[in-house]
Design a protein around this motif. Structure first.
Motif, PDB file in Angstrom:
ATOM      1  N   SER A  77      23.724  -1.346  29.715  1.00 45.86           N
ATOM      2  CA  SER A  77      22.674  -2.190  30.287  1.00 45.86           C
ATOM      3  C   SER A  77      23.229  -3.154  31.340  1.00 45.86           C
ATOM      4  N   ALA A 137      19.421 -15.006  38.770  1.00 41.30           N
ATOM      5  CA  ALA A 137      19.858 -13.985  37.804  1.00 41.30           C
ATOM      6  C   ALA A 137      18.662 -13.117  37.452  1.00 41.30           C
ATOM      7  N   GLY A 138      18.929 -12.076  36.669  1.00 38.63           N
ATOM      8  CA  GLY A 138      17.850 -11.189  36.240  1.00 38.63           C
ATOM      9  C   GLY A 138      16.795 -11.944  35.441  1.00 38.63           C
ATOM     10  N   ALA A 139      17.246 -12.707  34.458  1.00 37.65           N
ATOM     11  CA  ALA A 139      16.300 -13.436  33.616  1.00 37.65           C
ATOM     12  C   ALA A 139      15.499 -14.449  34.444  1.00 37.65           C
ATOM     13  N   GLU A 142      12.875 -12.561  36.147  1.00 38.28           N
ATOM     14  CA  GLU A 142      11.762 -12.270  35.229  1.00 38.28           C
ATOM     15  C   GLU A 142      10.799 -13.452  35.185  1.00 38.28           C
ATOM     16  N   THR A 173      15.700 -10.822  27.027  1.00 37.91           N
ATOM     17  CA  THR A 173      15.212 -11.747  28.058  1.00 37.91           C
ATOM     18  C   THR A 173      13.738 -11.520  28.364  1.00 37.91           C
ATOM     19  N   ASN A 174      13.217 -10.301  28.136  1.00 33.72           N
ATOM     20  CA  ASN A 174      11.813 -10.020  28.493  1.00 33.72           C
ATOM     21  C   ASN A 174      10.835 -10.881  27.685  1.00 33.72           C
ATOM     22  N   ASP A 244      11.538  -4.389  34.912  1.00 35.00           N
ATOM     23  CA  ASP A 244      12.855  -4.986  34.704  1.00 35.00           C
ATOM     24  C   ASP A 244      13.867  -4.081  35.398  1.00 35.00           C
ATOM     25  N   ALA A 246      17.012  -4.011  35.708  1.00 36.09           N
ATOM     26  CA  ALA A 246      18.397  -3.868  35.242  1.00 36.09           C
ATOM     27  C   ALA A 246      18.809  -2.402  35.157  1.00 36.09           C
ATOM     28  N   ASN A 268      18.937  -6.873  39.697  1.00 36.34           N
ATOM     29  CA  ASN A 268      20.145  -7.642  39.414  1.00 36.34           C
ATOM     30  C   ASN A 268      21.191  -7.217  40.454  1.00 36.34           C
ATOM     31  N   LYS A 271      24.415  -6.201  39.069  1.00 39.31           N
ATOM     32  CA  LYS A 271      24.542  -4.938  38.338  1.00 39.31           C
ATOM     33  C   LYS A 271      24.493  -3.808  39.366  1.00 39.31           C
TER      34      LYS A 271
HETATM   35  C1  PLP Z   1      21.033  -7.742  32.145  1.00 38.66           C
HETATM   36  C2  PLP Z   1      19.647  -7.473  31.757  1.00 38.66           C
HETATM   37  C3  PLP Z   1      18.653  -8.449  31.938  1.00 38.66           C
HETATM   38  C4  PLP Z   1      18.948  -9.895  32.335  1.00 38.66           C
HETATM   39  O1  PLP Z   1      19.653 -10.016  33.518  1.00 38.66           O
HETATM   40  P1  PLP Z   1      20.640 -11.251  33.789  1.00 38.66           P
HETATM   41  O2  PLP Z   1      21.028 -11.069  35.205  1.00 38.66           O
HETATM   42  O3  PLP Z   1      21.782 -11.093  32.824  1.00 38.66           O
HETATM   43  O4  PLP Z   1      19.882 -12.509  33.544  1.00 38.66           O
HETATM   44  C5  PLP Z   1      17.340  -8.103  31.661  1.00 38.66           C
HETATM   45  N1  PLP Z   1      17.033  -6.869  31.208  1.00 38.66           N
HETATM   46  C6  PLP Z   1      17.954  -5.917  30.987  1.00 38.66           C
HETATM   47  C7  PLP Z   1      17.533  -4.552  30.501  1.00 38.66           C
HETATM   48  C8  PLP Z   1      19.303  -6.192  31.261  1.00 38.66           C
HETATM   49  O5  PLP Z   1      20.228  -5.263  31.050  1.00 38.66           O
END
Ligand code: PLP
Length: 488
Positions: A77, A137-139, A142, A173-174, A244, A246, A268, A271
Motif C-alpha cells: 500500500s 499528504a494522502g490523508a 482525503e 485514513t478513509n 483514494d 494510493a 500520493n 508513492k
Molecule cells: C498511504 C495510504 C493512504 C494515506 O496516505 P498518506 O500520504 O500516508 O497520508 C491512504 N490510503 C491508502 C490505501 C494508502 O495506502
C-alpha cells in the motif's frame, strides 16, 4: 559489538564544546568580536558535545536505518519505489530553493509554470478537470476532497447528505478523514474475493449519502470490475465518488479514475510519483476534481492567464485554505522531474511491470503462504500468514525474521479482512534478482517456522535493536536525551 553499536543517547559532558572562537588570533584584532547586543544572555540548555561526537552519532544512527536506498522494501500500500537521484538534484537547484513564497508573481514565473504544468499532467493522467497541489499528504488530500464533497452538496442546499460510505477493506485514513470532515461513516461489505458487495451497497444508497470512498485496485490488489455499475448507482442516488489514489501505480497512463466515474481523488506523490517518504521526507497529496467541482478547490490556485503568464488566484466559492502558501513545492519538483523523465510512453510501463512483479512473488510463494484470494492481482496482494500455522509462528514473527535477512517487512495486519494479513508490494523498480532473493528467503523462513520455530519467534536476532515494545514507544515516546534522563 562495536562500542558505537550500542544505542547511546546520553553523550553530553559538562563543558564539552563543538566549536569556540579563540581569544587570541595571532594578534589580528577584532575578527572574533560579536557585538554585545547580539550575544545570548543565558546559555542554551543543549547537549554539550564535540563536533566529532555529533557527526558520529548521526552517521551511526543513519546506518542503523533501513530505506529504499539500502534494500528491498515491499511495504504493501505504500509503493516504496526507488527515488531517482536526478529528482533530488533538480529539487536542490538554488534557482528553486532560494525562492521565498512571498516573492512577487512576476519574479517566480518559472516556479509557477512548473506548478501549473504538474497540475495539468496530473489532470491528464487522472482524467479529471483540475488539480490542487496544496495538501501535504494522502490523508490531507482525503480531508480536502471530502470538504469539496461537503461544499458541493451544501451549495446546492442539499443539507441531508451526512453519510460517507467506506468499504470494510479501506485504509484507516478513509473513515478517519470522513469523521474529521464531519461525516458519519457507513461501512459497506466486501465479497469473499475482496471486491465491494454491490447487493450490500444498494440498500445503503439514499438521499442522506454524500458519497463513497473507494480505491481501485482495492487494498487486496484486486481490480473492482463492477466499478461502472457502482458509479452509476452512487450517482443516481445523488452521491459523489471519491478515489483514494494510493493504489494508482498499476493504472498509471492506462486507466483513469475520471473515466471510471470518480468525481474527486487524491494522489500520493510520495508513492506513485517516486518522491521519498516515511523517514525520507515530506509528502504531497494533490487533489483532483471533475468539472462540476472545480470552484470548491482550496485557495490559492495557480492558473495561466490569457497573457500566457501564471497567476496565483483565490476563488469566492472555495472551501478556503488547507495549507500555507501552495504546499510542499520541493516534493512537486521531484514528482514533475519523475513524470518528465519517464514521458508518456515510460509511464505506461510502470503499472504492467509493478503488476508482473507482484504476481511473480505471489505465485512463487503460495505453496508456503496462505493466499486467500486466487487470481491475477494488480501491483500488490495479501497473504493470510503461513499456510502451516501448526507451530504457532505468526505474521509478526515472519516480518521480524525478514529483517534478519536484510529485507524490510511487508505491511502486516492490514487489511483487517484477515487475521494474519501480510501485504506485499514490490513496485516496478525491483530487479528479477531481488525478487528471487526475497522469494528464497521467505521460503527459508517458512521452513524455519516448521523446523526451528523458536528462531522465527525470537526474531530479529541480528538488528541493532531487538523486538521493540511498539505500543510503549507509541504511548510514551522518548524523543530526546532529556526525556531519557527523566525516564531512567
Ligand atoms: C498511504 C495510504 C493512504 C494515506 O496516505 P498518506 O500520504 O500516508 O497520508 C491512504 N490510503 C491508502 C490505501 C494508502 O495506502
Amino acid at each position: 559489538m562495536k562500542y558505537y553499536d550500542k544505542v547511546i543517547f546520553e553523550l553530553s559532558r559538562p563543558g564539552r564544546k563543538g566549536y569556540s572562537l579563540p581569544a587570541d588570533n595571532f594578534g589580528v584584532d577584532g575578527i572574533n568580536e560579536i557585538p554585545s547586543d547580539l550575544l545570548r544572555q543565558e546559555p542554551l540548555d543543549l547537549p554539550e558535545v564535540s563536533e566529532a561526537d555529533v557527526v558520529r552519532h548521526y552517521t551511526n544512527l543513519s546506518q542503523k536505518n533501513f530505506g529504499v536506498d539500502t534494500g528491498f522494501y515491499p511495504l504493501g500500500s505504500c509503493t516504496m519505489k526507488y527515488n531517482p537521484k536526478i529528482n533530488e538534484e533538480i529539487a536542490a537547484h538554488p534557482a528553486f530553493t532560494a525562492l521565498h513564497p512571498s516573492q512577487s508573481e512576476e519574479s517566480v514565473q518559472g516556479a509557477l509554470e512548473l506548478y501549473y504544468n504538474l497540475q495539468r499532467a496530473l489532470s491528464s493522467l487522472a482524467g479529471l478537470k483540475e488539480f490542487t497541489l496544496n495538501p501535504y499528504a494522502g490523508a490531507h488530500g482525503e480531508l480536502t476532497g471530502l470538504m469539496v464533497m461537503k461544499h458541493y452538496h451544501q451549495s446546492r442546499g442539499d443539507m441531508k447528505r451526512t453519510k460517507v460510505i467506506v468499504p470494510d477493506s479501506a485504509h484507516g485514513t478513509n473513515p478517519a478523514s470522513a469523521m474529521v470532515a464531519g461525516f458519519e461513516v457507513v461501512e459497506v461489505k466486501s465479497k469473499p474475493n475482496g471486491s465491494i458487495d454491490v447487493e450490500d451497497l444498494k440498500p445503503l444508497l439514499d438521499d442522506t449519502v454524500a458519497g463513497i470512498m473507494m480505491t481501485n485496485p482495492n487494498t487486496l490488489g484486486m481490480f473492482e470490475t463492477e466499478i461502472m455499475e457502482i458509479a452509476k448507482l452512487v450517482h443516481e442516488a445523488g452521491g459523489l465518488l471519491y478515489y483514494d489514489g494510493a493504489n494508482l501505480n498499476p493504472l498509471l497512463g492506462k486507466v483513469r479514475p475520471g473515466d471510471m466515474g470518480f468525481d474527486i481523488m487524491h494522489i500520493n506523490l510520495h508513492k506513485t510519483f517516486s518522491t521519498p517518504h516515511g523517514g525520507g521526507g515530506p509528502g504531497s497529496g494533490p487533489v483532483g476534481v471533475a468539472e462540476h467541482l472545480t470552484e470548491y478547490l482550496p485557495n490559492p490556485r495557480v492558473v495561466k492567464g490569457e497573457d500566457g503568464k501564471f497567476h496565483i488566484t483565490t476563488g469566492d466559492k472555495s472551501l478556503g485554505s488547507v495549507s500555507s502558501f501552495l504546499g510542499n513545492f520541493g516534493v512537486m519538483m521531484k514528482a514533475y522531474a519523475y513524470i518528465l523523465t519517464l514521458g508518456k510512453e515510460g509511464i505506461r510501463n510502470v503499472g504492467p511491470l509493478a503488476t508482473l512483479n507482484a504476481n511473480y512473488i505471489k505465485e512463487s510463494l503460495k505453496d508456503d503462504y496462505l493466499l486467500p484470494i486466487e487470481g491475477v492481482c494488480k501491483h500488490e496482494f495479501v497473504f493470510d500468514g503461513l499456510k502451516d500455522k501448526s507451530t504457532g509462528v505468526t505474521t509478526l514473527n515472519v516480518a521480524k525474521r525478514l529483517l534478519d535477512y536484510g529485507f524490510h517487512a511487508p505491511t502486516i495486519y492490514f487489511p483487517l479482512l484477515f487475521h494474519e494479513s501480510m501485504m506485499i508490494e514490490p513496485t516496478e523498480t525491483e530487479s528479477r534478482e531481488t525478487l528471487d532473493e526475497f522469494i528464497e528467503v521467505l521460503h527459508k523462513v517458512a521452513k524455519e517456522a516448521r523446523e526451528t520455530p523458536e528462531d522465527v519467534k525470537n526474531a530479529p536476532l541480528t538488528t541493532p535493536v531487538r523486538k521493540l515494545d511498539e505500543t510503549g514507544a507509541a504511548k510514551n515516546p522518548i524523543l530526546n536525551y532529556k526525556q531519557l534522563k527523566n525516564a531512567q
